[in-house]
Scaffold this motif. Structure first.
Motif, PDB file in Angstrom:
ATOM      1  N   ASP A 169       9.018  21.378   4.439  1.00  0.00           N
ATOM      2  CA  ASP A 169       9.410  22.086   3.222  1.00  0.00           C
ATOM      3  C   ASP A 169      10.065  21.175   2.182  1.00  0.00           C
ATOM      4  O   ASP A 169      10.311  21.595   1.076  1.00  0.00           O
ATOM      5  N   GLY A 170      10.341  19.922   2.513  1.00  0.00           N
ATOM      6  CA  GLY A 170      10.959  18.994   1.573  1.00  0.00           C
ATOM      7  C   GLY A 170       9.907  18.331   0.702  1.00  0.00           C
ATOM      8  O   GLY A 170       8.713  18.425   0.962  1.00  0.00           O
ATOM      9  N   PRO A 171      10.363  17.617  -0.332  1.00  0.00           N
ATOM     10  CA  PRO A 171       9.409  16.949  -1.211  1.00  0.00           C
ATOM     11  C   PRO A 171       8.777  15.744  -0.522  1.00  0.00           C
ATOM     12  O   PRO A 171       9.423  15.053   0.265  1.00  0.00           O
ATOM     13  N   LEU A 172       7.510  15.508  -0.793  1.00  0.00           N
ATOM     14  CA  LEU A 172       6.810  14.354  -0.257  1.00  0.00           C
ATOM     15  C   LEU A 172       7.298  13.121  -0.998  1.00  0.00           C
ATOM     16  O   LEU A 172       7.401  13.118  -2.212  1.00  0.00           O
ATOM     17  N   VAL A 173       7.611  12.063  -0.257  1.00  0.00           N
ATOM     18  CA  VAL A 173       8.077  10.814  -0.847  1.00  0.00           C
ATOM     19  C   VAL A 173       7.061   9.730  -0.512  1.00  0.00           C
ATOM     20  O   VAL A 173       6.695   9.544   0.639  1.00  0.00           O
ATOM     21  N   GLU A 174       6.617   9.041  -1.549  1.00  0.00           N
ATOM     22  CA  GLU A 174       5.683   7.945  -1.373  1.00  0.00           C
ATOM     23  C   GLU A 174       6.402   6.650  -1.734  1.00  0.00           C
ATOM     24  O   GLU A 174       6.987   6.537  -2.805  1.00  0.00           O
ATOM     25  N   VAL A 175       6.386   5.687  -0.826  1.00  0.00           N
ATOM     26  CA  VAL A 175       7.024   4.393  -1.061  1.00  0.00           C
ATOM     27  C   VAL A 175       5.940   3.395  -1.431  1.00  0.00           C
ATOM     28  O   VAL A 175       4.933   3.279  -0.740  1.00  0.00           O
ATOM     29  N   MET A 199       0.845  -1.183   0.000  1.00  0.00           N
ATOM     30  CA  MET A 199       0.000   0.000   0.000  1.00  0.00           C
ATOM     31  C   MET A 199       0.890   1.245   0.000  1.00  0.00           C
ATOM     32  O   MET A 199       1.811   1.335   0.799  1.00  0.00           O
ATOM     33  N   PRO A 200       0.611   2.245  -0.853  1.00  0.00           N
ATOM     34  CA  PRO A 200       1.424   3.456  -0.885  1.00  0.00           C
ATOM     35  C   PRO A 200       1.348   4.193   0.437  1.00  0.00           C
ATOM     36  O   PRO A 200       0.299   4.285   1.054  1.00  0.00           O
ATOM     37  N   ARG A 201       2.484   4.723   0.847  1.00  0.00           N
ATOM     38  CA  ARG A 201       2.499   5.502   2.081  1.00  0.00           C
ATOM     39  C   ARG A 201       3.684   6.457   2.055  1.00  0.00           C
ATOM     40  O   ARG A 201       4.724   6.155   1.485  1.00  0.00           O
ATOM     41  N   PRO A 202       3.538   7.634   2.670  1.00  0.00           N
ATOM     42  CA  PRO A 202       4.674   8.542   2.764  1.00  0.00           C
ATOM     43  C   PRO A 202       5.704   7.975   3.722  1.00  0.00           C
ATOM     44  O   PRO A 202       5.353   7.295   4.680  1.00  0.00           O
ATOM     45  N   THR A 203       6.967   8.234   3.464  1.00  0.00           N
ATOM     46  CA  THR A 203       8.000   7.794   4.390  1.00  0.00           C
ATOM     47  C   THR A 203       7.968   8.686   5.613  1.00  0.00           C
ATOM     48  O   THR A 203       7.528   9.825   5.550  1.00  0.00           O
ATOM     49  N   PRO A 204       8.454   8.184   6.766  1.00  0.00           N
ATOM     50  CA  PRO A 204       8.482   9.017   7.967  1.00  0.00           C
ATOM     51  C   PRO A 204       9.296  10.288   7.757  1.00  0.00           C
ATOM     52  O   PRO A 204       8.938  11.336   8.248  1.00  0.00           O
ATOM     53  N   ASP A 205      10.405  10.191   7.001  1.00  0.00           N
ATOM     54  CA  ASP A 205      11.233  11.365   6.771  1.00  0.00           C
ATOM     55  C   ASP A 205      10.473  12.442   6.003  1.00  0.00           C
ATOM     56  O   ASP A 205      10.578  13.620   6.297  1.00  0.00           O
ATOM     57  N   ALA A 206       9.707  12.043   5.008  1.00  0.00           N
ATOM     58  CA  ALA A 206       8.970  13.018   4.206  1.00  0.00           C
ATOM     59  C   ALA A 206       7.876  13.672   5.030  1.00  0.00           C
ATOM     60  O   ALA A 206       7.627  14.855   4.920  1.00  0.00           O
ATOM     61  N   ALA A 207       7.225  12.880   5.863  1.00  0.00           N
ATOM     62  CA  ALA A 207       6.157  13.435   6.680  1.00  0.00           C
ATOM     63  C   ALA A 207       6.701  14.453   7.676  1.00  0.00           C
ATOM     64  O   ALA A 207       6.045  15.434   7.994  1.00  0.00           O
ATOM     65  N   ALA A 208       7.929  14.244   8.149  1.00  0.00           N
ATOM     66  CA  ALA A 208       8.514  15.147   9.130  1.00  0.00           C
ATOM     67  C   ALA A 208       9.018  16.440   8.508  1.00  0.00           C
ATOM     68  O   ALA A 208       9.132  17.439   9.179  1.00  0.00           O
ATOM     69  N   SER A 209       9.319  16.414   7.214  1.00  0.00           N
ATOM     70  CA  SER A 209       9.881  17.588   6.550  1.00  0.00           C
ATOM     71  C   SER A 209       8.782  18.397   5.882  1.00  0.00           C
ATOM     72  O   SER A 209       8.246  17.987   4.860  1.00  0.00           O
TER      73      SER A 209
END
Length: 194
Positions: A13-19, A1-11
């Motif tokens: 101003d950074g780009p959202l990353v979906e794994v 299931m697609p989900r944002p990485t913990p790092d992306a959720a914490a940032s």
């Protein structure tokens, strides 16, 4: 299931990353941009530590590739300046685009034009090709602002670009090399400038 990485959720101003994990994927990892976020495809069997390592590596690789592309032929502003100069040099300045930009979603076309809103889009695949080839595709699309179809008048205007035939030959060679070894019945439609 697609989900944002913990790092992306914490940032914020950074780009959202979906794994996206896949049971069919065994070893390969892929990353691409989609709707303002980075999508990283990984094998389902990866541990959380492997996921973090690969996500960081693929995001960095994607950013490096995008930076290299921007440096090679510049951004959309440089592309617009280039289009205006080509219009002046080969079309008496009559073709006046409202926008000219690079796009990543053209896998079968080298370029496209919408005469109604005077917008031109060039495939980012052109960024690695010689300047005269990029210029040819720009001229081709600029002529669509004057002649929407591919009739005799259209080709006469395209022919004003001195390296048109050479550039067309180059693009035909790229298309042939891309599809070498494929059966004629299975070959996808040829890359086109439209």
């Amino acid at each position: 299931m697609p989900r944002p990485t913990p790092d992306a959720a914490a940032s914020a101003d950074g780009p959202l990353v979906e794994v996206r994990r896949s049971a069919r994927r065994r070893r390969t990892v892929t990353a691409y941009r989609e709707l303002g976020r980075t999508v990283v495809l990984i094998p389902a069997a990866f541990s959380p530590a492997e996921e973090r390592r690969w996500v960081a590596q693929m995001v960095a690789k994607l950013q490096t590739r995008e930076e290299r592309r921007r440096r090679t032929l510049g951004g959309d502003d440089e592309l617009m300046s280039r289009a205006r100069a080509l219009s002046t040099a080969h079309l008496d300045g009559l073709a006046e685009p409202a926008s000219v930009r690079w796009v990543d979603n053209q896998q079968r076309r080298w370029g496209s034009c919408t005469p109604a809103d005077r917008s031109i889009r060039l495939s980012s695949r052109l960024r690695t090709m010689p300047d005269y080839v990029v210029d040819y595709v720009l001229v081709h699309e600029l002529v669509h602002l004057l002649e929407p179809g591919h009739d005799e008048a259209f080709w006469a205007l395209v022919g004003r670009y001195p390296r048109a035939e050479r550039a067309r030959g180059f693009l035909e060679g790229v298309e042939l090399a891309t599809h070498a070894g494929e059966h004629a019945d299975d070959a996808p439609a040829a890359d086109t400038v439209d």
